[in-house]
Design a protein around this motif. Structure first.
Motif, short mmCIF file in Angstrom:
data_model
loop_
_atom_site.label_atom_id
_atom_site.label_comp_id
_atom_site.label_asym_id
_atom_site.label_seq_id
_atom_site.Cartn_x
_atom_site.Cartn_y
_atom_site.Cartn_z
N LEU A 114 0.83 -1.20 0.00
CA LEU A 114 0.00 0.00 0.00
C LEU A 114 0.87 1.25 0.00
N GLY A 115 0.32 2.31 -0.60
CA GLY A 115 1.02 3.59 -0.66
C GLY A 115 0.20 4.66 0.05
N VAL A 116 -0.28 5.64 -0.68
CA VAL A 116 -1.02 6.76 -0.13
C VAL A 116 -2.42 6.29 0.30
N ILE A 117 -2.82 6.74 1.55
CA ILE A 117 -4.15 6.44 2.08
C ILE A 117 -4.69 7.72 2.72
N HIS A 135 -0.50 16.12 -4.04
CA HIS A 135 -0.53 17.26 -4.96
C HIS A 135 -1.64 18.21 -4.53
N ALA A 136 -1.41 19.46 -4.68
CA ALA A 136 -2.39 20.44 -4.26
C ALA A 136 -3.63 20.41 -5.14
N PRO A 157 -3.47 1.86 -14.33
CA PRO A 157 -2.35 2.54 -13.65
C PRO A 157 -2.34 4.05 -13.98
N HIS A 158 -1.91 4.82 -13.00
CA HIS A 158 -1.80 6.27 -13.16
C HIS A 158 -0.69 6.75 -12.27
N VAL A 159 -0.33 8.00 -12.48
CA VAL A 159 0.76 8.59 -11.69
C VAL A 159 0.26 8.83 -10.28
N SER A 160 1.09 8.50 -9.33
CA SER A 160 0.72 8.67 -7.93
C SER A 160 0.47 10.14 -7.62
N ILE A 161 -0.49 10.38 -6.70
CA ILE A 161 -0.77 11.76 -6.32
C ILE A 161 0.22 12.25 -5.28
N ASN A 162 1.18 11.39 -4.92
CA ASN A 162 2.26 11.80 -4.04
C ASN A 162 3.29 12.54 -4.90
N LYS A 168 3.93 5.04 -11.40
CA LYS A 168 2.58 4.60 -11.70
C LYS A 168 2.09 3.67 -10.60
N VAL A 169 0.82 3.86 -10.24
CA VAL A 169 0.21 3.07 -9.18
C VAL A 169 -1.19 2.66 -9.59
#
Length: 585
Positions: A114-117, A135-136, A157-162, A168-169
């Motif tokens: 897991l990554g961003v939550i 990202h703002a 898959p898409h670019v992480s919002i981090n 890609k996540v």
């Protein structure tokens, strides 16, 4: 293509053909099977990797779904979130916040993928309990949609919002069911390296690229935007195998979550195994041709030298250089060695034949001279005897005239041409001979010649009666006392015998049975003792030569009772071709 005519070119052509034929046949027969086998192997490899990739993504999304269930209302954290949003006491709210963050950290720790939550409040556009920088201006509702279920939606898959990641996540957005609120969402995405690790597991074709197709048959994500842009339609195809388009072989597999993953393998990479096999085959063919040329050269050298030597020797023989020694220096091949030995033997035979021809030529010249003398001498003798006869007649010497005439006729008959004569001619010559012998020995004897008229013209060997009568006169009657000597020469037929029978008998001294046997055996010692030499031998050889063993000769004699010599000659009288031909008559 015409076949070369020289032996060298024929050997090279045939050996190259022998080298290339199995290569071409095997290559032609195995190309289709090898191509099919290698293609099936490649398809199985790509399909296997694609299947593993699809399972990895499914498992990842399933893990996101499972982890998200712990953070929605049905779980412990969901109840605490509901209490947190409705709590007015700041101290209690702070406590609930720490508990929720601790629960999220625990879930994140126990799920390393897991990554961003975070939670998102749509009405206020507020993010709460986020575990990483964001990202703002992010909008996760704009991410590429994979599949949409009743309570959650998969993206990626898409670019992480981090902003610190950029990889890609995969992500899931799940609506949190809280009483009295409809704007709370849970956002959860995978680890920033997980997607890259899954998409880079292809160990067969390193340049394989992937794109995802959503439930609406649109490309949601593509690693090859130039060829397969995101948002374009990609209709499903029949399951199994591959399709070829835009220079790629496409393999796809559908997920149980209503999305599809497609692997795009470049055509050049896909065919590289075929090209490697063709390259190896070409190297093998070139090696076979090279070996064939080398063997052709060796065989040509093995055959050329002895053939060249044989050609030189034949030319020497052709140009008459018989005395020069033959060149047999190259005899490593047994067959050529035997040919050279046979050629040497043939040359020796030719040398000997040439010597014989030269010797025979000299002998022929000598025989020609002797033949001329043979022709001259009888002619001279006849002319001389004619001169003597005319002189005797002129001078009235009638007895001399009679003797010379008889001698001339006898010599003319005996020296005549041809091996055969008629019985009539043989008897006339015998009468002349008897008359001359009577004068020579000066004693009285009677020669009686008896032959049927119908037999007089039959052919018999020339000079066959005279030797027999001569032996009777010389050895049976000469110096005989007490009565006149009688010799009978009878030519007759015999019952049961198709030829004629010639019998010469006398009433002379006779001989013993042993002496008669020795006489018939042809032993030279007895013949020399009895004087039965040249004439007797001539008769025997004449019968062997002209009748080839079909004639017979028999001697019957008793002491004091005379001797009888009987000849049986197989001469046809009326039908058929006579066994004896009259030569030169």
């Amino acid at each position: 293509m015409p076949i070369p005519k020289t032996l060298k070119h024929r050997l090279i052509f045939l050996l190259l053909l022998c080298s290339l034929f199995p290569v071409v046949v095997i290559g032609t027969m195995s190309h289709s099977s090898m191509y099919s086998m290698l293609r099936n192997e490649a398809e199985k490899g790509v399909a296997g990797n694609l299947h593993q990739t699809r399972l990895s993504f499914e498992n990842t999304l399933s893990q996101l779904n499972h982890a998200s269930q712990q953070l929605v209302f049905e779980g412990e954290i969901g109840r605490k979130l509901d209490a947190y949003l409705n709590e007015a006491d700041m101290f209690e709210k702070r406590r609930l916040s720490e508990e929720i963050e601790s629960e999220i950290s625990l879930i994140h720790f126990t799920n390393p993928t897991l990554g961003v939550i975070f939670y998102y409040l749509e009405d206020t556009n507020e993010v709460i309990f986020d575990n990483a920088p964001l990202h703002a201006d992010f909008d996760f509702f704009e991410h590429p949609l994979l599949a949409e279920q009743l309570y959650f939606t998969y993206y990626g898959p898409h670019v992480s919002i981090n902003p610190l990641d950029g990889n890609k996540v995969l992500s899931v957005v799940r609506k949190v069911d809280i009483p009295a609120r409809d704007d709370v969402y849970l956002y959860m995405e995978t680890d920033f390296k997980l997607t890259d690790r899954i998409l880079s597991t292809d160990d067969i074709f390193r340049d394989t690229s992937y794109f995802f197709v959503d439930s609406m048959d649109r490309i949601a994500y593509s690693e090859k935007e130039a060829d397969f842009p995101t948002g374009t339609s990609h209709p499903p195809r029949a399951a199994g195998g591959s399709i070829k388009t835009k220079g790629y072989y496409l393999f796809e597999e559908a997920s149980t979550q209503s999305w599809r993953i497609v692997a795009a393998v470049p055509e050049d990479s896909y065919n590289q195994t075929i090209r490697r096999w063709i390259t190896k085959f070409a190297v093998l063919a070139a090696l076979s041709v090279t070996v064939g040329c080398f063997l052709a050269f060796i065989i040509w050298r093995m055959v050329y030298k002895p053939l060249l030597q044989l050609q030189r020797n034949i030319r020497r023989l052709k140009h008459g250089q018989m005395s020069e020694p033959l060149d047999f220096t190259y005899q490593k091949v047994v067959e050529f060695s035997e040919i050279h030995r046979d050629f040497a033997s043939m040359k020796q035979t030719i040398d000997e034949l040439i010597v014989d021809i030269d010797r025979n030529a000299q002998a022929k010249k000598q025989l020609e001279i002797e033949n001329l003398l043979y022709k001259i001498n009888p002619h001279f003798i006849h002319n001389t005897l004619d001169t003597i006869r005319w002189l005797a007649r002129v001078n009235g010497h009638h007895e001399t005239d009679r003797l010379v005439s008889a001698l001339n006729r006898l010599l003319h008959y005996n020296l005549g041409k041809g091996r055969t004569a008629t019985i009539r001619e043989e008897m006339e010559a015998l009468k002349n001979y008897v008359m001359l012998q009577g004068v020579r020995y000066n004693f009285t004897f009677d020669v009686r010649v008896n032959a049927a008229k119908e037999l007089l013209e039959l052919p018999v060997p020339r000079f066959i009666l005279q030797p027999l009568v001569e032996n009777s006169i010389s050895h049976g009657l000469r110096n005989k006392s007490g009565g006149q000597g009688v010799i009978e020469a009878i030519v007759r037929e015999e019952a049961g015998f198709s030829g004629i029978v010639i019998e010469v008998r006398d009433n002379g001294y006779g001989m013993t049975e042993d002496e008669a046997r020795l006489l018939m055996s042809g032993e030279g010692e007895y013949n020399s003792k009895t004087g039965m030499g040249i004439g007797w031998h001539y008769v025997r050889r004449m019968l062997e030569l002209q009748f080839a063993g079909e004639a017979s000769m028999h001697v019957s004699s008793s002491l004091g009772m005379g001797t009888a010599i009987t000849l049986r000659l197989p001469i046809e009288r009326k039908e058929g071709r006579p066994n004896v031909e009259r030569d030169g008559r």
